[in-house]
Design a protein around this motif. Structure first.
Motif, PDB file in Angstrom:
ATOM      1  N   ASP A  83      -5.536 -22.693  -1.443  1.00 54.95           N
ATOM      2  CA  ASP A  83      -6.387 -22.511  -0.399  1.00 54.95           C
ATOM      3  C   ASP A  83      -6.333 -21.541   0.305  1.00 54.95           C
ATOM      4  O   ASP A  83      -6.852 -20.210  -0.013  1.00 54.95           O
ATOM      5  CB  ASP A  83      -7.990 -22.941   0.635  1.00 54.95           C
ATOM      6  N   LEU A  84      -4.892 -20.796   0.444  1.00 56.79           N
ATOM      7  CA  LEU A  84      -4.213 -20.483   1.196  1.00 56.79           C
ATOM      8  C   LEU A  84      -4.187 -19.297   0.015  1.00 56.79           C
ATOM      9  O   LEU A  84      -4.657 -17.598  -0.393  1.00 56.79           O
ATOM     10  CB  LEU A  84      -2.971 -20.162   1.479  1.00 56.79           C
ATOM     11  N   ALA A  85      -4.044 -19.558  -1.504  1.00 57.58           N
ATOM     12  CA  ALA A  85      -3.716 -18.183  -2.799  1.00 57.58           C
ATOM     13  C   ALA A  85      -5.202 -18.072  -2.783  1.00 57.58           C
ATOM     14  O   ALA A  85      -5.487 -16.933  -2.978  1.00 57.58           O
ATOM     15  CB  ALA A  85      -3.310 -19.399  -3.439  1.00 57.58           C
ATOM     16  N   SER A  86      -6.075 -18.734  -2.965  1.00 53.68           N
ATOM     17  CA  SER A  86      -7.962 -18.102  -3.471  1.00 53.68           C
ATOM     18  C   SER A  86      -8.497 -17.083  -2.429  1.00 53.68           C
ATOM     19  O   SER A  86      -8.457 -16.329  -2.712  1.00 53.68           O
ATOM     20  CB  SER A  86      -8.253 -19.767  -3.000  1.00 53.68           C
ATOM     21  N   PHE A  87      -8.015 -17.588  -0.684  1.00 56.11           N
ATOM     22  CA  PHE A  87      -7.925 -16.719   0.032  1.00 56.11           C
ATOM     23  C   PHE A  87      -7.820 -15.170  -0.186  1.00 56.11           C
ATOM     24  O   PHE A  87      -7.661 -14.267  -0.337  1.00 56.11           O
ATOM     25  CB  PHE A  87      -7.897 -16.888   1.236  1.00 56.11           C
ATOM     26  N   LEU A  88      -6.603 -15.395  -0.900  1.00 56.55           N
ATOM     27  CA  LEU A  88      -5.504 -14.006  -0.906  1.00 56.55           C
ATOM     28  C   LEU A  88      -6.315 -13.384  -1.743  1.00 56.55           C
ATOM     29  O   LEU A  88      -5.801 -12.388  -2.103  1.00 56.55           O
ATOM     30  CB  LEU A  88      -3.986 -14.557  -1.068  1.00 56.55           C
ATOM     31  N   GLN A  89      -6.029 -14.183  -3.706  1.00 53.26           N
ATOM     32  CA  GLN A  89      -6.599 -13.483  -4.767  1.00 53.26           C
ATOM     33  C   GLN A  89      -7.992 -12.969  -4.360  1.00 53.26           C
ATOM     34  O   GLN A  89      -7.871 -12.042  -5.093  1.00 53.26           O
ATOM     35  CB  GLN A  89      -6.464 -14.834  -5.473  1.00 53.26           C
ATOM     36  N   LYS A  90      -9.596 -13.874  -3.525  1.00 52.28           N
ATOM     37  CA  LYS A  90     -10.130 -13.037  -3.721  1.00 52.28           C
ATOM     38  C   LYS A  90     -10.897 -12.367  -3.162  1.00 52.28           C
ATOM     39  O   LYS A  90     -11.603 -11.406  -3.110  1.00 52.28           O
ATOM     40  CB  LYS A  90     -11.559 -14.865  -3.736  1.00 52.28           C
ATOM     41  N   GLY A  91     -10.116 -12.583  -1.430  1.00 47.93           N
ATOM     42  CA  GLY A  91     -10.407 -11.457  -0.382  1.00 47.93           C
ATOM     43  C   GLY A  91      -9.590 -10.491  -0.126  1.00 47.93           C
ATOM     44  O   GLY A  91      -9.785  -9.431  -0.335  1.00 47.93           O
ATOM     45  N   VAL A  92      -8.462 -10.687  -0.128  1.00 47.72           N
ATOM     46  CA  VAL A  92      -7.397  -9.263   0.130  1.00 47.72           C
ATOM     47  C   VAL A  92      -6.906  -9.154  -0.656  1.00 47.72           C
ATOM     48  O   VAL A  92      -7.037  -7.631  -0.919  1.00 47.72           O
ATOM     49  CB  VAL A  92      -5.922 -10.509   1.042  1.00 47.72           C
ATOM     50  N   PHE A  93      -6.129  -9.385  -1.551  1.00 53.98           N
ATOM     51  CA  PHE A  93      -5.624  -8.720  -2.412  1.00 53.98           C
ATOM     52  C   PHE A  93      -7.260  -7.809  -3.661  1.00 53.98           C
ATOM     53  O   PHE A  93      -6.247  -6.981  -3.541  1.00 53.98           O
ATOM     54  CB  PHE A  93      -5.566  -9.265  -4.052  1.00 53.98           C
ATOM     55  N   PRO A  94      -7.988  -7.764  -4.009  1.00 52.76           N
ATOM     56  CA  PRO A  94      -9.488  -7.154  -4.078  1.00 52.76           C
ATOM     57  C   PRO A  94      -8.938  -5.325  -2.865  1.00 52.76           C
ATOM     58  O   PRO A  94      -9.449  -4.892  -3.795  1.00 52.76           O
ATOM     59  CB  PRO A  94     -10.221  -7.525  -4.676  1.00 52.76           C
ATOM     60  N   GLU A  95      -9.245  -6.678  -1.576  1.00 55.88           N
ATOM     61  CA  GLU A  95      -9.233  -5.194  -0.974  1.00 55.88           C
ATOM     62  C   GLU A  95      -7.799  -4.572  -0.944  1.00 55.88           C
ATOM     63  O   GLU A  95      -8.188  -3.147  -0.257  1.00 55.88           O
ATOM     64  CB  GLU A  95      -9.908  -6.068   0.305  1.00 55.88           C
ATOM     65  N   LEU A  96      -6.969  -4.713  -0.646  1.00 57.77           N
ATOM     66  CA  LEU A  96      -5.582  -4.039  -0.604  1.00 57.77           C
ATOM     67  C   LEU A  96      -6.218  -3.370  -2.185  1.00 57.77           C
ATOM     68  O   LEU A  96      -4.810  -1.441  -2.005  1.00 57.77           O
ATOM     69  CB  LEU A  96      -4.729  -5.218  -1.021  1.00 57.77           C
ATOM     70  N   ALA A  97      -6.681  -3.386  -3.499  1.00 64.03           N
ATOM     71  CA  ALA A  97      -6.270  -2.489  -4.382  1.00 64.03           C
ATOM     72  C   ALA A  97      -7.164  -1.200  -3.843  1.00 64.03           C
ATOM     73  O   ALA A  97      -7.609  -0.616  -5.047  1.00 64.03           O
ATOM     74  CB  ALA A  97      -7.362  -3.156  -5.958  1.00 64.03           C
ATOM     75  N   ARG A  98      -8.884  -1.567  -2.970  1.00 62.31           N
ATOM     76  CA  ARG A  98      -9.216  -0.392  -3.002  1.00 62.31           C
ATOM     77  C   ARG A  98      -8.638   0.634  -2.116  1.00 62.31           C
ATOM     78  O   ARG A  98      -9.323   1.712  -1.884  1.00 62.31           O
ATOM     79  CB  ARG A  98     -10.448  -0.821  -2.487  1.00 62.31           C
ATOM     80  N   ARG A  99      -7.935   0.048  -1.036  1.00 67.84           N
ATOM     81  CA  ARG A  99      -7.400   0.500   0.085  1.00 67.84           C
ATOM     82  C   ARG A  99      -6.133   0.186   0.087  1.00 67.84           C
ATOM     83  O   ARG A  99      -5.844  -0.874   0.060  1.00 67.84           O
ATOM     84  CB  ARG A  99      -7.780   1.174   0.922  1.00 67.84           C
ATOM     85  N   ASP A 100      -4.575   0.774   0.413  1.00 66.28           N
ATOM     86  CA  ASP A 100      -3.539   0.923   0.379  1.00 66.28           C
ATOM     87  C   ASP A 100      -3.142   0.104   2.347  1.00 66.28           C
ATOM     88  O   ASP A 100      -1.778   0.071   2.275  1.00 66.28           O
ATOM     89  CB  ASP A 100      -2.473   1.315  -0.024  1.00 66.28           C
ATOM     90  N   ASN A 101      -4.312   0.169   2.666  1.00 67.22           N
ATOM     91  CA  ASN A 101      -3.607  -0.202   4.017  1.00 67.22           C
ATOM     92  C   ASN A 101      -3.498  -1.508   4.789  1.00 67.22           C
ATOM     93  O   ASN A 101      -4.258  -1.256   6.187  1.00 67.22           O
ATOM     94  CB  ASN A 101      -4.556   1.028   5.335  1.00 67.22           C
ATOM     95  N   ILE A 102      -4.039  -2.227   4.156  1.00 65.96           N
ATOM     96  CA  ILE A 102      -3.898  -3.490   4.725  1.00 65.96           C
ATOM     97  C   ILE A 102      -2.512  -4.671   4.357  1.00 65.96           C
ATOM     98  O   ILE A 102      -1.717  -4.069   3.514  1.00 65.96           O
ATOM     99  CB  ILE A 102      -4.835  -4.744   3.863  1.00 65.96           C
TER     100      ILE A 102
END
Length: 113
Positions: free
Chosen positions: A89-108
């Motif tokens: 679940d953690l891997a899914s949250f990071l992959q589907k939520g955090v990493f795409p947002e990180l790709a859009r902006r670099d301040n996470i």
């Protein structure tokens, strides 16, 4: 974590399955803004998933600056990263939520606590 940030006087959303049903939490997130949201990887993933329209009543990471992963070891020395119930679940949250947002902006920032 909530006890340690309570002195900051910031609104906190407790996004755990035992506190409210996911639909109630969607409504809560839709109608309120929170400076801090805390939840299990599974519940956070469910709240990221759109239901009934893009972004409507769901968790958004648009303005997220910091994602903290609880690294506390239980008495068997498991963490949210190593426990069979939570690691996927953690891997899914990071992959589907955090990493795409990180790709859009670099301040996470991502931190282990």
């Amino acid at each position: 974590i909530l006890k340690q940030v309570s002195s900051l006087n910031v609104r906190c959303a407790k996004l755990f399955a035992k506190h409210m049903h996911v639909l109630e939490q969607r409504e809560l997130l839709k109608s309120n803004a929170y400076g801090i949201a805390v939840g299990t990887p599974n519940r956070l993933s469910k709240l990221l998933e759109s239901e009934g329209g893009e972004g409507e009543g769901r968790l958004s990471l648009k303005h997220t600056e910091l994602v903290i992963i609880d690294g506390h070891e239980d008495r068997k020395r498991f963490t949210v990263c190593t426990l069979n119930d939570t690691a996927p679940d953690l891997a899914s949250f990071l992959q589907k939520g955090v990493f795409p947002e990180l790709a859009r902006r670099d301040n996470i920032k991502i931190a282990m606590f």
